[in-house]
Design a protein around this motif. Structure first.
Motif, mmCIF file in Angstrom:
data_model
loop_
_atom_site.group_PDB
_atom_site.id
_atom_site.type_symbol
_atom_site.label_atom_id
_atom_site.label_comp_id
_atom_site.label_asym_id
_atom_site.label_seq_id
_atom_site.Cartn_x
_atom_site.Cartn_y
_atom_site.Cartn_z
ATOM 1 N N ILE A 113 30.177 35.087 11.184
ATOM 2 C CA ILE A 113 29.388 36.056 10.670
ATOM 3 C C ILE A 113 28.183 35.549 10.130
ATOM 4 O O ILE A 113 28.363 34.046 9.444
ATOM 5 N N ARG A 114 27.216 35.752 9.863
ATOM 6 C CA ARG A 114 25.985 35.670 8.991
ATOM 7 C C ARG A 114 26.392 36.244 7.561
ATOM 8 O O ARG A 114 26.698 37.465 7.730
ATOM 9 N N ALA A 115 26.361 35.444 6.579
ATOM 10 C CA ALA A 115 26.828 36.088 5.297
ATOM 11 C C ALA A 115 25.964 35.555 4.077
ATOM 12 O O ALA A 115 25.270 34.670 4.022
ATOM 13 N N GLN A 116 25.893 36.480 3.216
ATOM 14 C CA GLN A 116 25.086 36.024 1.744
ATOM 15 C C GLN A 116 26.221 35.743 0.983
ATOM 16 O O GLN A 116 27.176 36.383 0.640
ATOM 17 N N VAL A 117 26.294 34.268 0.411
ATOM 18 C CA VAL A 117 27.216 34.049 -0.327
ATOM 19 C C VAL A 117 26.871 34.230 -1.854
ATOM 20 O O VAL A 117 25.777 33.970 -2.357
ATOM 21 N N LEU A 118 27.684 34.975 -2.520
ATOM 22 C CA LEU A 118 27.502 35.477 -3.970
ATOM 23 C C LEU A 118 28.045 34.639 -4.729
ATOM 24 O O LEU A 118 27.557 34.545 -6.002
ATOM 25 N N ASP A 119 29.273 33.976 -4.678
ATOM 26 C CA ASP A 119 29.598 32.990 -5.671
ATOM 27 C C ASP A 119 30.824 32.022 -5.114
ATOM 28 O O ASP A 119 31.333 32.399 -4.074
ATOM 29 N N CYS A 134 35.534 31.951 -1.988
ATOM 30 C CA CYS A 134 34.025 32.305 -1.632
ATOM 31 C C CYS A 134 33.846 33.886 -1.890
ATOM 32 O O CYS A 134 34.575 34.583 -0.895
ATOM 33 N N ARG A 135 33.092 34.165 -2.429
ATOM 34 C CA ARG A 135 32.693 35.815 -2.555
ATOM 35 C C ARG A 135 31.429 35.953 -1.751
ATOM 36 O O ARG A 135 30.314 35.374 -2.150
ATOM 37 N N PHE A 136 31.327 36.810 -0.661
ATOM 38 C CA PHE A 136 30.277 36.763 0.035
ATOM 39 C C PHE A 136 30.200 38.538 0.471
ATOM 40 O O PHE A 136 31.069 39.230 0.341
ATOM 41 N N ARG A 137 28.879 38.748 1.029
ATOM 42 C CA ARG A 137 28.561 39.985 1.650
ATOM 43 C C ARG A 137 27.859 39.948 3.091
ATOM 44 O O ARG A 137 27.531 38.936 3.582
ATOM 45 N N ASP A 138 28.822 40.623 3.780
ATOM 46 C CA ASP A 138 28.703 40.401 5.321
ATOM 47 C C ASP A 138 27.299 41.584 5.638
ATOM 48 O O ASP A 138 26.600 42.133 4.923
ATOM 49 N N LEU A 174 24.920 24.490 -5.885
ATOM 50 C CA LEU A 174 25.733 24.993 -4.614
ATOM 51 C C LEU A 174 25.416 26.340 -4.106
ATOM 52 O O LEU A 174 24.783 26.519 -3.147
ATOM 53 N N LEU A 175 25.256 27.122 -5.249
ATOM 54 C CA LEU A 175 24.833 28.475 -4.873
ATOM 55 C C LEU A 175 23.485 28.532 -4.486
ATOM 56 O O LEU A 175 23.167 29.542 -3.472
ATOM 57 N N GLU A 176 22.487 27.997 -4.983
ATOM 58 C CA GLU A 176 21.099 27.937 -4.715
ATOM 59 C C GLU A 176 21.027 27.253 -3.360
ATOM 60 O O GLU A 176 20.192 27.800 -2.572
ATOM 61 N N LEU A 185 29.424 32.097 8.199
ATOM 62 C CA LEU A 185 30.935 31.777 7.668
ATOM 63 C C LEU A 185 31.885 31.923 8.880
ATOM 64 O O LEU A 185 31.682 33.101 9.642
ATOM 65 N N THR A 186 32.669 31.102 9.343
ATOM 66 C CA THR A 186 33.907 31.319 10.246
ATOM 67 C C THR A 186 34.813 31.965 9.681
ATOM 68 O O THR A 186 35.359 31.328 8.676
ATOM 69 N N LEU A 187 35.382 33.016 10.264
ATOM 70 C CA LEU A 187 36.400 33.665 9.503
ATOM 71 C C LEU A 187 37.686 33.748 10.484
ATOM 72 O O LEU A 187 37.735 33.462 11.412
#
Length: 226
Positions: A113-119, A134-138, A174-176, A185-187
């Motif tokens: 998936i393409r993801a936004q990494v939050l933390d 990794c906390r992320f938003r899909d 890293l987050l920046e 992200l490969t899940l």
């Protein structure tokens, strides 16, 4: 079968896991794979190189849809290297719209998936072992917080963990970098263990690959780190 690894993880000191795609875009998990095999300098499994792997059906009674039995020695093809400028389009073609579409339990246990990494954090499990998370938003706006057992990501991050905590300046950088890139992200899902009933069929969901397409604004193109 020619495979392009997009997930290379360590289960323990002996066992590893590789998630890969065929040239037709089918997800495959060759088994068994040893940790020594994927961490060796001459490993046949490397990101952005294709590997010829003799495969057969899995004989395991609890095999996942992508699991295949390795029937011979994997051989890396050095001429198959995928250059950085070609990677974003390849990743886009493989993307599922969200996490549940990428890893649908009994239907599918590997996906991208393409993801936004939050933390990115470090947390100890019940047994005392520390894990990167990794906390992320899909793409559907759902948020997840999953363990990252990927070897390459761990090699990058673990040296900056001290006293069970990720160094704040490194974490910020890293987050920046991940937020400034198109991050894919490969899940993956473990085999069902029936201890954690969830929307993924009782399997443990993991982030098994982290691939960031970094904009090259000066050249007007994007690529991913080697």
């Amino acid at each position: 079968m020619r495979l392009l690894p997009l997930a290379i993880t360590k289960v323990d000191d002996h066992e590893a896991c590789v998630g890969a795609v065929t040239e037709a875009g089918e997800w495959i998990r060759p088994e068994p794979v040893a940790t020594a095999q994927v961490t060796a300098a001459d490993s046949p499994f490397r990101y952005w190189h294709r590997t010829e792997v003799p495969l057969g059906p899995s004989a395991e009674p609890d095999a996942r849809p992508e699991d295949r039995a390795v029937r011979g020695a994997p051989v890396l093809d050095p001429a198959s290297y995928v250059p950085p400028e070609e990677r974003p389009a390849l990743l886009e073609r493989l993307c599922a719209p969200d996490a549940e579409a990428a890893v649908g339990g009994a239907r599918r246990t590997l996906g991208l998936i393409r993801a936004q990494v939050l933390d990115v954090t470090v947390r100890r499990a019940t047994g005392g072992r520390a894990f990167l998370r990794c906390r992320f938003r899909d793409g559907a706006g759902a948020e997840y917080d999953w363990i990252v057992p990927e070897i390459a990501f761990g090699a990058r991050v673990w040296p900056h963990v001290h006293d069970g905590r990720l160094d704040p300046p490194y974490r910020a950088g890293l987050l920046e970098s991940l937020r400034g890139a198109d991050t894919f992200l490969t899940l993956g899902l473990t085999k069902p263990n029936d201890r954690f009933p969830n929307r993924f069929g009782g399997c443990h969901p993991l982030v098994v690959g982290v691939h960031a397409a970094v904009p090259d604004r000066a050249a007007g193109r994007v690529g991913t780190p080697a």
